[in-house]
Design an enzyme around this catalytic site. Structure first.
Site, PDB file in Angstrom:
ATOM      1  N   ASN A 157       0.798  -1.225   0.000  1.00  0.00           N
ATOM      2  CA  ASN A 157       0.000   0.000   0.000  1.00  0.00           C
ATOM      3  C   ASN A 157       0.833   1.279   0.000  1.00  0.00           C
ATOM      4  OD1 ASN A 157      -1.618  -2.047   2.199  1.00  0.00           O
ATOM      5  ND2 ASN A 157      -2.574  -1.557   0.256  1.00  0.00           N
ATOM      6  N   VAL A 177       1.309   7.004   0.305  1.00  0.00           N
ATOM      7  CA  VAL A 177       0.640   6.006   1.123  1.00  0.00           C
ATOM      8  C   VAL A 177      -0.818   5.881   0.707  1.00  0.00           C
ATOM      9  CG1 VAL A 177      -0.097   5.444   3.474  1.00  0.00           C
ATOM     10  CG2 VAL A 177       2.152   6.464   3.076  1.00  0.00           C
ATOM     11  N   CYS A 178      -1.256   4.652   0.494  1.00  0.00           N
ATOM     12  CA  CYS A 178      -2.666   4.375   0.255  1.00  0.00           C
ATOM     13  C   CYS A 178      -3.239   3.961   1.604  1.00  0.00           C
ATOM     14  CB  CYS A 178      -2.820   3.247  -0.755  1.00  0.00           C
ATOM     15  SG  CYS A 178      -4.515   2.734  -1.010  1.00  0.00           S
ATOM     16  N   LEU A 179      -3.796   4.892   2.306  1.00  0.00           N
ATOM     17  CA  LEU A 179      -4.255   4.614   3.653  1.00  0.00           C
ATOM     18  C   LEU A 179      -5.662   5.180   3.799  1.00  0.00           C
ATOM     19  CD1 LEU A 179      -3.409   3.412   6.346  1.00  0.00           C
ATOM     20  CD2 LEU A 179      -2.431   5.605   6.958  1.00  0.00           C
TER      21      LEU A 179
END
Length: 184
Positions: free
Chosen positions: A76, A84-86
């Site tokens: 991610n 960041v894929c959060l």
């Protein structure tokens, strides 16, 4: 509720008074680096990352932008940009959260519980789903190669390719020792 600028100042002061090393990027309070240690009892343990944080004008009503400066191997996190894929930060952010939550809850949870079905790093996601132990070994290799305390010492602009080559040589010699210890 106080104005966004007061809240920004309060949250930043709270973060600076915690155990995190915070380094301002410019004179304003909207961009800064935070040194972040990998969670204990995870393949990221022992790694140290410099996280770039940008606070939007509408903070805390709009989420901060967070990215890894030094490389990390994670489904991610985009390997090249560090983005960041959060979901919690990008989509479900609430003004009830603060900057300390990002470093004490959100990022540790991201590293402890990757989501390979929503990847920014497709190779890491595929390896994690196909062979978890090989994935964890690759994570440890990246920690050793890119996330040692000395890797975050200076500003990223100061790193040269010569420094990276030196790190690879150091990594190669220490990798043998680590592999030797892990086999028994």
């Amino acid at each position: 509720m106080s104005s966004p600028s007061k809240r920004r100042e309060m949250d930043l002061m709270k973060l600076m008074m915690s155990d995190y090393k915070v380094e301002m990027i410019n004179d304003g309070m909207q961009e800064f680096y935070v040194d972040f240690n990998g969670p204990k009892e995870s393949p990221y343990q022992g790694g140290v990352w410099r996280i770039r944080v940008e606070l939007p004008d509408a903070y805390p009503y709009k989420s901060p932008s967070v990215g890894f400066v030094n490389k990390i191997y994670h489904p991610n996190v985009d390997e090249m940009s560090g983005s960041v894929c959060l979901d919690v930060i990008n989509q479900t952010w609430s003004p009830m959260f603060d900057l300390v939550n990002v470093f004490e809850v959100f990022l540790p949870q991201l590293l402890l519980y990757p989501n390979p079905s929503d990847p920014l790093n497709g190779e890491a996601a595929a390896l994690m789903m196909r062979d978890r132990s090989a994935y964890e070994q690759r994570v440890k290799e990246y920690c050793e190669k890119y996330a040692k305390p000395e890797d975050i010492g200076g500003a990223p602009e100061e790193k040269s390719s010569d420094d990276e080559d030196l790190s690879e040589d150091e990594y190669d010699s220490s990798d043998d020792a680590v592999a030797g210890q892990a086999d028994p």
